[in-house]
Motif scaffolding. Structure first.
Motif, short mmCIF file in Angstrom:
data_model
loop_
_atom_site.label_atom_id
_atom_site.label_comp_id
_atom_site.label_asym_id
_atom_site.label_seq_id
_atom_site.Cartn_x
_atom_site.Cartn_y
_atom_site.Cartn_z
N ILE A 25 46.99 15.14 104.35
CA ILE A 25 46.04 16.07 104.98
C ILE A 25 46.25 16.05 106.50
O ILE A 25 46.26 17.09 107.15
CB ILE A 25 44.58 15.69 104.66
CG1 ILE A 25 44.30 15.82 103.17
CG2 ILE A 25 43.60 16.52 105.50
CD1 ILE A 25 42.97 15.20 102.73
N ARG A 59 45.76 20.48 99.00
CA ARG A 59 46.43 21.64 98.38
C ARG A 59 47.53 22.21 99.27
O ARG A 59 48.58 22.62 98.77
CB ARG A 59 45.40 22.72 98.07
CG ARG A 59 44.54 22.40 96.89
CD ARG A 59 43.72 23.61 96.43
NE ARG A 59 42.96 23.23 95.26
CZ ARG A 59 41.64 23.22 95.20
NH1 ARG A 59 40.92 23.58 96.24
NH2 ARG A 59 41.03 22.86 94.10
N LYS A 60 47.30 22.26 100.57
CA LYS A 60 48.29 22.83 101.49
C LYS A 60 49.57 22.00 101.56
O LYS A 60 50.60 22.51 101.96
CB LYS A 60 47.68 22.97 102.89
CG LYS A 60 46.67 24.07 102.99
CD LYS A 60 46.10 24.17 104.38
CE LYS A 60 45.07 25.29 104.44
NZ LYS A 60 44.40 25.36 105.73
N ARG A 65 36.06 14.45 94.83
CA ARG A 65 35.16 15.49 95.33
C ARG A 65 33.73 15.25 94.83
O ARG A 65 32.78 15.33 95.59
CB ARG A 65 35.66 16.86 94.88
CG ARG A 65 34.83 18.02 95.40
CD ARG A 65 35.42 19.36 94.94
NE ARG A 65 34.71 20.46 95.54
CZ ARG A 65 33.52 20.90 95.12
NH1 ARG A 65 32.92 20.34 94.10
NH2 ARG A 65 32.93 21.91 95.73
N ILE A 96 39.98 18.60 100.18
CA ILE A 96 40.73 19.09 99.01
C ILE A 96 41.67 20.21 99.44
O ILE A 96 42.82 20.28 98.99
CB ILE A 96 39.77 19.56 97.89
CG1 ILE A 96 38.84 18.43 97.44
CG2 ILE A 96 40.55 20.15 96.72
CD1 ILE A 96 39.49 17.16 96.97
N ASP A 97 41.21 21.09 100.33
CA ASP A 97 42.06 22.17 100.84
C ASP A 97 43.27 21.60 101.57
O ASP A 97 44.39 22.11 101.43
CB ASP A 97 41.24 23.09 101.76
CG ASP A 97 42.02 24.33 102.15
OD1 ASP A 97 42.59 24.98 101.26
OD2 ASP A 97 42.05 24.64 103.36
N GLY A 98 43.07 20.53 102.34
CA GLY A 98 44.18 19.88 103.03
C GLY A 98 45.20 19.30 102.08
O GLY A 98 46.42 19.35 102.33
N VAL A 143 46.29 19.37 109.08
CA VAL A 143 45.17 20.21 109.52
C VAL A 143 45.29 20.56 111.00
O VAL A 143 44.76 21.57 111.43
CB VAL A 143 43.79 19.55 109.25
CG1 VAL A 143 43.54 19.42 107.77
CG2 VAL A 143 43.65 18.23 109.95
N ASP A 148 31.01 20.80 102.17
CA ASP A 148 31.97 21.36 103.11
C ASP A 148 33.05 20.34 103.46
O ASP A 148 34.23 20.67 103.55
CB ASP A 148 31.27 21.83 104.39
CG ASP A 148 30.46 23.09 104.17
OD1 ASP A 148 30.65 23.77 103.13
OD2 ASP A 148 29.61 23.40 105.04
N ASN A 171 35.34 19.90 100.41
CA ASN A 171 36.19 21.08 100.23
C ASN A 171 37.31 21.14 101.27
O ASN A 171 38.44 21.52 100.96
CB ASN A 171 35.36 22.36 100.27
CG ASN A 171 34.50 22.52 99.04
OD1 ASN A 171 34.74 21.90 98.01
ND2 ASN A 171 33.47 23.34 99.15
N ALA A 172 37.00 20.74 102.51
CA ALA A 172 38.03 20.73 103.55
C ALA A 172 39.13 19.72 103.22
O ALA A 172 40.32 20.00 103.41
CB ALA A 172 37.40 20.42 104.91
#
Length: 192
Positions: A173, A104-105, A123, A100-102, A180, A94, A97-98
């Protein structure tokens, strides 16, 4: 003699009113200075990451010199550190993933394609720790000579990931155009 004494007393008073050399936030202690690859860094800002009103982690940003500018903090030369202390039990998956998501945004498709192999490596290294229990210290250091280094506690994990663009992607991020949390961004930039 009178002039000397009053000057000495003033100097002593000024020395005793200097700010503390650390930050306390949500029960965690974050030092005001850090040494990364032999470079002395200063705590630029410290903040609290919350999600759905739950405290997730405290985070500190260390730079060679303080900056309120996100561009300067991201692109400035020299060693840097992101220090995270978890405030709850987190699964490594988790957490990874958080992050990596940051990334990507804050990046377009072309930039993501350039970063993808290194993001996968980062990751994989994070997931290998399995869990980040409450109180886990995570350090992400930028070492100009070798790359981005991940440490959990005092133990280096994985190998250094090359490319300053990768560390800059991680910084975005928290202090990029789409952070975030906007309040957290301001805290890390010393604006609150």
């Amino acid at each position: 003699m009178k002039r000397f004494l009053s000057g000495s007393l003033l100097a002593a008073a000024l020395l005793t009113t200097q700010p503390a050399l650390s930050a306390e936030l949500a029960g965690t202690h974050i030092d005001d200075r850090a040494s990364v690859a032999g470079n002395e860094l200063v705590l630029n800002g410290v903040g609290l990451r919350t999600r759905f009103m739950l405290k997730v982690y405290t985070i500190g940003l260390y730079l060679p010199k303080r900056s309120e500018s996100p561009v300067s903090a991201i692109t400035g030369a020299g060693a840097k550190r992101i220090q995270i202390i978890t405030l709850r039990d987190l699964s490594a998956e988790d957490f990874a993933n958080a992050l990596i998501d940051g990334v990507r945004k804050n990046h377009g498709d072309a930039d993501l394609a350039n970063l993808q192999g290194r993001l996968d490596e980062f990751r994989t290294t994070l997931i290998a720790i399995r869990a980040a229990p409450n109180g886990t210290q995570v350090r992400i250091d930028w070492l100009p000579a070798s790359g981005t280094r991940l440490s959990i506690g005092n133990e280096t994990r994985g190998k250094d990931i090359p490319g300053e663009d990768f560390f800059r992607a991680l910084l975005r991020i928290w202090i990029g155009d789409k952070p975030v949390d906007e309040d957290l961004k301001n805290a890390l930039l010393g604006k609150r």
